[in-house]
Design a protein around this motif. Structure first.
Motif, PDB file in Angstrom:
ATOM      1  N   ALA A  51       0.826  -1.205   0.000  1.00 12.13           N
ATOM      2  CA  ALA A  51       0.000   0.000   0.000  1.00 12.13           C
ATOM      3  C   ALA A  51       0.859   1.253   0.000  1.00 12.13           C
ATOM      4  CB  ALA A  51      -0.925  -0.014   1.212  1.00 12.13           C
ATOM      5  N   GLN A  52       1.921   1.265   0.813  1.00  4.05           N
ATOM      6  CA  GLN A  52       2.788   2.438   0.864  1.00  4.05           C
ATOM      7  C   GLN A  52       3.550   2.631  -0.439  1.00  4.05           C
ATOM      8  OE1 GLN A  52       3.445   4.991   3.040  1.00  4.05           O
ATOM      9  NE2 GLN A  52       1.612   4.306   4.106  1.00  4.05           N
ATOM     10  N   ALA A  53       4.160   1.560  -0.935  1.00  9.14           N
ATOM     11  CA  ALA A  53       4.907   1.671  -2.186  1.00  9.14           C
ATOM     12  C   ALA A  53       3.984   2.079  -3.332  1.00  9.14           C
ATOM     13  CB  ALA A  53       5.597   0.345  -2.495  1.00  9.14           C
ATOM     14  N   GLY A  54       2.777   1.509  -3.348  1.00  2.61           N
ATOM     15  CA  GLY A  54       1.824   1.831  -4.410  1.00  2.61           C
ATOM     16  C   GLY A  54       1.416   3.288  -4.402  1.00  2.61           C
ATOM     17  N   LYS A  55       1.302   3.863  -3.218  1.00  2.00           N
ATOM     18  CA  LYS A  55       0.937   5.281  -3.096  1.00  2.00           C
ATOM     19  C   LYS A  55       1.935   6.165  -3.836  1.00  2.00           C
ATOM     20  CE  LYS A  55       0.827   8.936   0.424  1.00  2.00           C
ATOM     21  NZ  LYS A  55       0.887   9.216   1.889  1.00  2.00           N
ATOM     22  N   TYR A  56       3.207   5.886  -3.664  1.00  4.94           N
ATOM     23  CA  TYR A  56       4.232   6.738  -4.269  1.00  4.94           C
ATOM     24  C   TYR A  56       4.498   6.381  -5.727  1.00  4.94           C
ATOM     25  CZ  TYR A  56       4.937   8.518   0.384  1.00  4.94           C
ATOM     26  OH  TYR A  56       4.730   9.121   1.597  1.00  4.94           O
ATOM     27  N   LYS A  57       4.328   5.116  -6.082  1.00  2.00           N
ATOM     28  CA  LYS A  57       4.490   4.748  -7.488  1.00  2.00           C
ATOM     29  C   LYS A  57       3.381   5.351  -8.339  1.00  2.00           C
ATOM     30  CE  LYS A  57       7.196   0.508  -7.118  1.00  2.00           C
ATOM     31  NZ  LYS A  57       7.269  -0.930  -7.447  1.00  2.00           N
ATOM     32  N   ALA A  58       2.214   5.551  -7.708  1.00  5.69           N
ATOM     33  CA  ALA A  58       1.093   6.164  -8.428  1.00  5.69           C
ATOM     34  C   ALA A  58       1.213   7.675  -8.493  1.00  5.69           C
ATOM     35  CB  ALA A  58      -0.225   5.777  -7.752  1.00  5.69           C
ATOM     36  N   ASP A  59       2.075   8.250  -7.676  1.00  5.72           N
ATOM     37  CA  ASP A  59       2.270   9.699  -7.642  1.00  5.72           C
ATOM     38  C   ASP A  59       3.762   9.976  -7.775  1.00  5.72           C
ATOM     39  OD1 ASP A  59       2.354  12.421  -7.170  1.00  5.72           O
ATOM     40  OD2 ASP A  59       1.028  12.371  -5.408  1.00  5.72           O
TER      41      ASP A  59
END
Length: 256
Positions: A98-106
């Motif tokens: 969830a954390q990694a996905g947040k930044y990969k999406a932004d």
């Protein structure tokens, strides 16, 4: 070759008398408090080359801190950046995803966090701001490539088993540094199509880049704690040793 061997001899001598100091560093990205980890050799004087280390998807762990100590023993100032924020340290695969996905999406936010760490490191009294390299592991590998794509003023970036995708391939033209990618040839999380797209991005942007693939290695091949319980992610001692040697060779070229 003689110059490179001489450099390694000097660094080995420095490592033998290293007096390492570790510090927890409080810094900020705007209103967001961050907490990094700094290691350097107090026996060395004057501005030194520095390495910005970006963590894998669980945030700063003992693995990043150990790499920082290894680099400090080679004579570098090593700083582990905090992308997620103070106290945000995922404990499970779901939380890390969830954390990694947040930044990969932004990617704009990801670049901002990486640049905040770089800005802090450049201001350190023991650091030569013109001789900084950023390295990253897994999620951190993606991050340092985004740092380069942001046009950051660094000497080079190194990705260890990182994601290579870019939502904006044209941003490759912003890269002002050398790029080294160390990749598991059998990494199931980075498909061949993604590798090919990265190579195309680098060529079209005219970047000074290298991509080294390690046969038989999968994701997380440098992570001592990757025991294979997550399918497709496992430590590989041979690939780890080879990639560390490639890192040192890259540094020798940059800082000779």
């Amino acid at each position: 070759m003689k110059n490179i061997l001489a450099t390694f001899a000097v660094l080995a001598a420095l490592g033998a008398r290293a007096e390492l100091r570790t510090e927890t560093i409080a810094y900020r990205d705007g209103d967001t408090p961050l907490e990094g980890h700094l290691v350097h050799d107090t026996a060395l004087e004057g501005p030194r080359p520095a390495v910005l280390i970006v963590h894998q998807w669980k945030g700063i762990t003992g693995g990043e801190k150990r790499r920082a100590e290894m680099l400090a023993r080679l004579g570098y100032v090593a700083f582990c950046a905090d992308i997620y924020g103070k106290g945000v340290r995922p404990q499970t695969v779901a939380e890390a995803g969830a954390q990694a996905g947040k930044y990969k999406a932004d990617r704009a936010l990801l670049r901002q966090r990486a640049n905040a760490a770089l800005a802090w490191l450049k201001r350190h009294e023991r650091v030569d701001p013109k001789r900084i390299v950023a390295i990253g592991y897994c999620f951190g590998g993606t991050t340092v490539l985004e740092l380069a794509r942001s046009g950051a003023d660094v000497a080079g970036v190194v990705s260890f088993h990182g994601g290579l995708d870019s939502p904006r391939p044209a941003d490759g033209r912003n890269i002002r540094c050398r790029v080294l990618v160390l990749h598991g040839a059998d990494d199931p999380f980075v498909p061949d199509t993604e590798v090919a797209a990265f190579e195309r991005e680098m060529r079209e942007a005219g970047v000074d880049w290298q991509l080294i693939k390690y046969g038989g290695a999968v994701h997380s091949f440098t992570d001592w704690d990757a025991d294979g319980s997550l399918p497709g992610a496992k430590y590989d001692a041979r690939a780890d040793a080879r990639s560390w040697a490639a890192l040192k060779q890259f540094f020798a070229e940059l800082f000779r």
